[in-house]
Design an enzyme around this catalytic site. Structure first.
Site, mmCIF file in Angstrom:
data_model
loop_
_atom_site.group_PDB
_atom_site.id
_atom_site.type_symbol
_atom_site.label_atom_id
_atom_site.label_comp_id
_atom_site.label_asym_id
_atom_site.label_seq_id
_atom_site.Cartn_x
_atom_site.Cartn_y
_atom_site.Cartn_z
ATOM 1 N N ASP A 30 -4.449 5.994 -0.799
ATOM 2 C CA ASP A 30 -4.646 4.740 -0.120
ATOM 3 C C ASP A 30 -5.599 3.701 -0.671
ATOM 4 O OD1 ASP A 30 -3.555 2.306 1.279
ATOM 5 O OD2 ASP A 30 -5.030 2.666 2.640
ATOM 6 N N SER A 31 -5.530 2.344 -0.725
ATOM 7 C CA SER A 31 -6.873 1.395 -0.977
ATOM 8 C C SER A 31 -7.809 1.658 -0.182
ATOM 9 C CB SER A 31 -6.171 -0.001 -0.898
ATOM 10 O OG SER A 31 -5.642 -0.265 0.289
ATOM 11 N N TYR A 89 -6.460 -4.012 -1.802
ATOM 12 C CA TYR A 89 -5.601 -3.774 -3.029
ATOM 13 C C TYR A 89 -4.505 -5.289 -2.728
ATOM 14 C CZ TYR A 89 -6.939 0.697 -4.839
ATOM 15 O OH TYR A 89 -7.518 1.815 -5.250
ATOM 16 N N CYS A 102 -0.325 3.482 -0.124
ATOM 17 C CA CYS A 102 -0.322 2.170 -0.060
ATOM 18 C C CYS A 102 0.809 1.413 -0.650
ATOM 19 C CB CYS A 102 -1.583 1.697 -0.864
ATOM 20 S SG CYS A 102 -2.068 0.211 -1.081
ATOM 21 N N THR A 141 0.966 -1.776 -1.634
ATOM 22 C CA THR A 141 0.613 -2.491 -2.760
ATOM 23 C C THR A 141 0.656 -1.733 -3.836
ATOM 24 O OG1 THR A 141 -0.805 -3.855 -1.111
ATOM 25 C CG2 THR A 141 -0.826 -4.272 -3.739
ATOM 26 N N GLU A 158 -8.274 -4.132 11.169
ATOM 27 C CA GLU A 158 -9.661 -3.359 10.711
ATOM 28 C C GLU A 158 -10.644 -3.887 11.973
ATOM 29 O OE1 GLU A 158 -10.769 -3.158 6.766
ATOM 30 O OE2 GLU A 158 -8.973 -2.060 6.674
ATOM 31 N N CYS A 206 3.289 -2.651 5.158
ATOM 32 C CA CYS A 206 1.908 -2.334 4.904
ATOM 33 C C CYS A 206 1.456 -1.496 5.721
ATOM 34 C CB CYS A 206 1.275 -3.570 5.223
ATOM 35 S SG CYS A 206 -0.601 -3.617 4.937
ATOM 36 N N THR A 207 0.454 -0.527 5.389
ATOM 37 C CA THR A 207 -0.392 0.541 5.937
ATOM 38 C C THR A 207 -0.882 0.047 7.611
ATOM 39 O OG1 THR A 207 -2.208 0.135 4.667
ATOM 40 C CG2 THR A 207 -0.958 1.940 3.899
ATOM 41 N N HIS A 208 -1.375 -1.098 7.466
ATOM 42 C CA HIS A 208 -1.972 -1.464 8.728
ATOM 43 C C HIS A 208 -1.016 -1.912 9.991
ATOM 44 C CE1 HIS A 208 -5.247 -1.408 5.927
ATOM 45 N NE2 HIS A 208 -6.141 -1.944 6.717
#
Ligand code: DGL
Length: 279
Positions: A9-10, A41, A72, A74, A152, A184-186
């Site tokens: 992942d980024s 990214y 990721c 992206t 984050e 998106c991962t988040h």
């Protein structure tokens, strides 16, 4: 069979995917690489993301993984085709499984997809949905660039997050989506805020879960599932150790991250070159 599955992942967000993989495949060793030196990214252009993704995957291949999972969104949007061409092991991205899961979840209504600017502007999710026969009137996409920093900073449930959710997701709500891909991962960490705004009737598709299911199926089909009965080991490599990495990492993984190795960008560049061909 006994080699680890590589996941990259980024940054640390892909730990949500690692967590889903570990739950689904508890006997597999998993090697995670997070490009924390160059995250995010999602705001960068296609060429840059493809060059970074190539190095990330190259590093995992150099460490002997049997499969590369692009956690990721992206990087999946901009680099999956290239990685499929140059990697000597199978590669899975997050977009196709996410699209498939959304098509299975919808009750015939409109499907929404949210992600970073790069993911949404690449049009990859929208193309996947259109290829399954959805007309443009049944697809709604929105970039949500502030979601990554909000997650984050641990601001899920905070008034600032509720404001950002309302701002970005108003067009999604107005389109009366019945299913929303969290591209998106988040974003799975904002599920409660998103559900509070859209209502609990809207099905949220977590692409991490969908990817774990796809990885399990691909390994089984290739006869490459680890047949041991030891618990799988988790190992971590990062290109930088961010100040808050222990706190952020534990939030994504659901438990503390231990035993992190760091690599320099020179090693990553060499890993990208070793794949041959052009990014
Ligand atoms: N991992 C990225 C994604 O899923 C989000 C963070 C970033 O912008 O790098 O698209």
């Amino acid at each position: 069979m006994r080699a680890p599955i590589g996941v990259f992942d980024s940054g640390l967000g892909g730990l949500t995917v690692l967590r889903a993989l570990h739950e689904r495949l508890p006997h597999e060793d998993l090697l995670y690489f997070g490009d924390t030196a160059r995250v995010p990214y999602g705001t960068k252009g296609e060429k840059t993301v493809r060059a970074f993704a190539r190095q990330d995957a190259g590093l995992l291949v150099a460490r002997g993984v049997k499969m590369v999972v692009v956690a990721c969104n992206t990087a999946s949007a901009f680099a999956l085709d290239h990685l499929c061409d140059v990697l000597p092991v199978p590669v899975l991205g997050v977009i196709e499984p996410g699209v498939r899961a959304a098509l299975a979840a919808t009750r015939g209504g409109t499907i929404g997809v949210i992600g970073t600017s790069g993911t949404i502007r690449s049009g990859r999710y929208q193309q996947g949905l259109a290829a399954a026969g959805l007309g443009p009137e049944r697809i709604v996409a929105a970039e949500c660039p502030l979601f990554v920093p909000l997650v984050e900073e641990g601001l899920g449930g905070h008034a600032m997050t509720r404001l950002a959710v309302a701002e970005y997701l108003r067009p999604v709500r107005d389109a009366h989506v019945d299913t929303l891909i969290l591209g998106c991962t988040h974003y799975p960490l904002l599920s409660a805020d998103i559900e509070a705004f859209l209502g609990s009737d809207v099905r949220l598709v977590d692409s991490a879960e969908a990817l774990a299911t796809a990885a399990c199926g691909a390994l089984a089909a290739a006869g490459a599932l680890n047949d041991g009965d030891e618990p799988g080991r988790l190992s971590f490599i990062l290109s930088d150790i961010p100040w808050k990495f222990a706190e952020i990492g534990a939030r994504f993984l659901g438990k503390p991250i231990e035993g992190v190795e760091s690599v320099g960008l020179d090693e990553m560049e060499a890993a990208g070159h070793a794949l041959g061909g052009q990014a």
